[in-house]
Design an enzyme around this catalytic site. Structure first.
Site, PDB file in Angstrom:
ATOM      1  CB  SER A 151      -0.756   0.253   0.884  1.00 28.73           C
ATOM      2  OG  SER A 151      -1.296   1.194   1.169  1.00 28.73           O
ATOM      3  CG  HIS A 177      -3.785  -1.546  -1.675  1.00 31.97           C
ATOM      4  ND1 HIS A 177      -5.132  -2.075  -2.605  1.00 31.97           N
ATOM      5  CD2 HIS A 177      -4.279  -1.117  -0.884  1.00 31.97           C
ATOM      6  CE1 HIS A 177      -6.297  -1.776  -1.656  1.00 31.97           C
ATOM      7  NE2 HIS A 177      -5.487  -0.737  -1.112  1.00 31.97           N
ATOM      8  CG  ASP A 191      -4.601   2.517   1.051  1.00 33.66           C
ATOM      9  OD1 ASP A 191      -6.129   1.383   0.679  1.00 33.66           O
ATOM     10  OD2 ASP A 191      -4.046   1.619   1.473  1.00 33.66           O
ATOM     11  CG  MET A 222      -8.569   7.601   1.686  1.00 33.20           C
ATOM     12  SD  MET A 222      -6.883   7.195   3.555  1.00 33.20           S
ATOM     13  CE  MET A 222      -6.947   6.286   3.328  1.00 33.20           C
ATOM     14  CG  HIS A 246      -9.200   0.262  -0.865  1.00 34.93           C
ATOM     15  ND1 HIS A 246      -8.629   0.478   0.267  1.00 34.93           N
ATOM     16  CD2 HIS A 246     -10.423   0.275  -0.947  1.00 34.93           C
ATOM     17  CE1 HIS A 246      -9.737  -0.390   1.528  1.00 34.93           C
ATOM     18  NE2 HIS A 246     -10.772   0.248   0.350  1.00 34.93           N
ATOM     19  CG  MET A 264     -11.229   3.148   2.133  1.00 37.77           C
ATOM     20  SD  MET A 264      -9.551   3.418   2.581  1.00 37.77           S
ATOM     21  CE  MET A 264      -8.349   3.726   1.232  1.00 37.77           C
ATOM     22  CG  MET A 273     -11.549  -1.736   4.468  1.00 38.35           C
ATOM     23  SD  MET A 273     -10.213  -2.099   3.693  1.00 38.35           S
ATOM     24  CE  MET A 273      -8.954  -1.406   4.940  1.00 38.35           C
ATOM     25  N   GLY A 321      -8.527   4.920   6.390  1.00 43.22           N
ATOM     26  CA  GLY A 321      -8.336   6.404   7.645  1.00 43.22           C
ATOM     27  C   GLY A 321      -6.776   5.734   7.028  1.00 43.22           C
ATOM     28  CG  PHE A 322      -5.685   6.992   9.883  1.00 41.63           C
ATOM     29  CD1 PHE A 322      -4.902   7.742   9.395  1.00 41.63           C
ATOM     30  CD2 PHE A 322      -6.915   6.607  10.030  1.00 41.63           C
ATOM     31  CE1 PHE A 322      -5.765   9.666   9.320  1.00 41.63           C
ATOM     32  CE2 PHE A 322      -7.668   7.859  10.489  1.00 41.63           C
ATOM     33  CZ  PHE A 322      -7.425   9.419  10.071  1.00 41.63           C
ATOM     34  N   GLY A 363      -0.517   1.763   9.496  1.00 36.46           N
ATOM     35  CA  GLY A 363      -0.626   1.181  10.628  1.00 36.46           C
ATOM     36  C   GLY A 363      -1.164   0.862  12.183  1.00 36.46           C
ATOM     37  CG  ASP A 369      -5.888  -2.452   3.087  1.00 34.63           C
ATOM     38  OD1 ASP A 369      -5.381  -2.475   3.989  1.00 34.63           O
ATOM     39  OD2 ASP A 369      -7.264  -1.697   2.362  1.00 34.63           O
ATOM     40  N   GLY A 405      -3.143  -3.771   8.746  1.00 34.62           N
ATOM     41  CA  GLY A 405      -2.328  -4.368   9.783  1.00 34.62           C
ATOM     42  C   GLY A 405      -1.979  -5.646   9.367  1.00 34.62           C
ATOM     43  N   GLY A 458       1.248  -2.287   4.163  1.00 32.56           N
ATOM     44  CA  GLY A 458       1.482  -1.018   4.655  1.00 32.56           C
ATOM     45  C   GLY A 458       3.159  -0.884   5.235  1.00 32.56           C
TER      46      GLY A 458
END
Ligand code: DX5
Ligand code: ZN
Length: 214
Positions: A12, A35, A37, A39, A68, A70, A139, A144-145, A147, A175, A177, A197
């Protein structure tokens, strides 16, 4: 996923150095897909990048691009992404009342069509959509974030979803963690594509991706 089969690894770019994307892309040459993201600060409380940045990435790599979305009103993004030439697009079930129609539209553009759900959304809602989807994105964090900590509730969703794969032929993407300690278990539970990520973007990216491949 069948035993001994390797998952596809989709780093990501949310975890990349946005001021130095060119060198980041060089370090990701062994990725199976990239990937992206996207947003909008409405569907999720964060804002990332849009079409000009994706276009710039497209110009620098032949690796498959996986957008992706979002965002609210994902319908409004498809034509432009098709024009740029991404290979995969996923959007959220929670973001549109026309999921079935949108999957069909993405497919009609010869792009792999994915339907994504948040951790708090029931996986059974996907059942009527499975015939129209090339992949499902589960998910394993709230979007949104990068880490954030992996939410194990995704395993129950995988147990529900994986048995439908032979009938419909879709792939499963997880997707959020994803790291060395859960990759194997996810693949054994039926995941085909691992998005990662923070785990990939430190030290040797290529080695980190190999660790996830197992
Ligand atoms: C979260 C994004 C993810 C995220 C993954 O909203 O969809 O793709 O960047 O990052 P890690 O692997 O750090 O959880
Ligand atoms: Zn993502």
């Amino acid at each position: 996923m069948a035993e001994n089969q390797k998952p596809l690894i989709a780093p990501s770019l949310l975890s990349s150095d946005f001021a130095d994307l060119k060198s980041e892309l060089k370090k990701l040459q062994t990725a199976d897909m990239l990937h992206l993201d996207i947003m909008d600060n409405h569907f999720v409380p964060n804002l990332t990048f849009g079409f000009p940045v994706i276009e710039a990435i497209r110009a620098k790599t032949k690796i498959d691009l996986d957008a992706h979305l979002m965002v609210d009103a994902p319908e409004d993004y498809i034509d432009e992404l098709a024009k740029i030439g991404v290979e995969y697009i996923s959007f959220h079930l929670e973001a549109t009342v026309h999921s079935h129609r949108l999957l069909a539209k993405i497919r009609s553009l010869k792009i792999k069509a994915g339907i994504a759900i948040n951790p708090g959304t029931a996986v059974s809602l996907l059942e009527p959509l499975l015939a129209e989807a090339d992949f499902v994105l589960l998910m394993s964090v709230n979007p949104g974030f990068g880490g954030q900590s992996f939410l194990p509730l995704v395993y129950d969703k995988l147990a529900y979803l994986a048995p439908y794969k032979p009938k419909y032929g879709f792939q499963i993407q997880v997707d959020g963690g994803v790291c060395a300690t859960n990759a194997r278990q996810l693949v054994d539970a039926g995941v085909d594509i691992l998005v990662a990520g923070s785990f990939v973007f430190r030290g040797d990216y290529s080695q980190n991706m190999d660790i996830l491949r197992g």
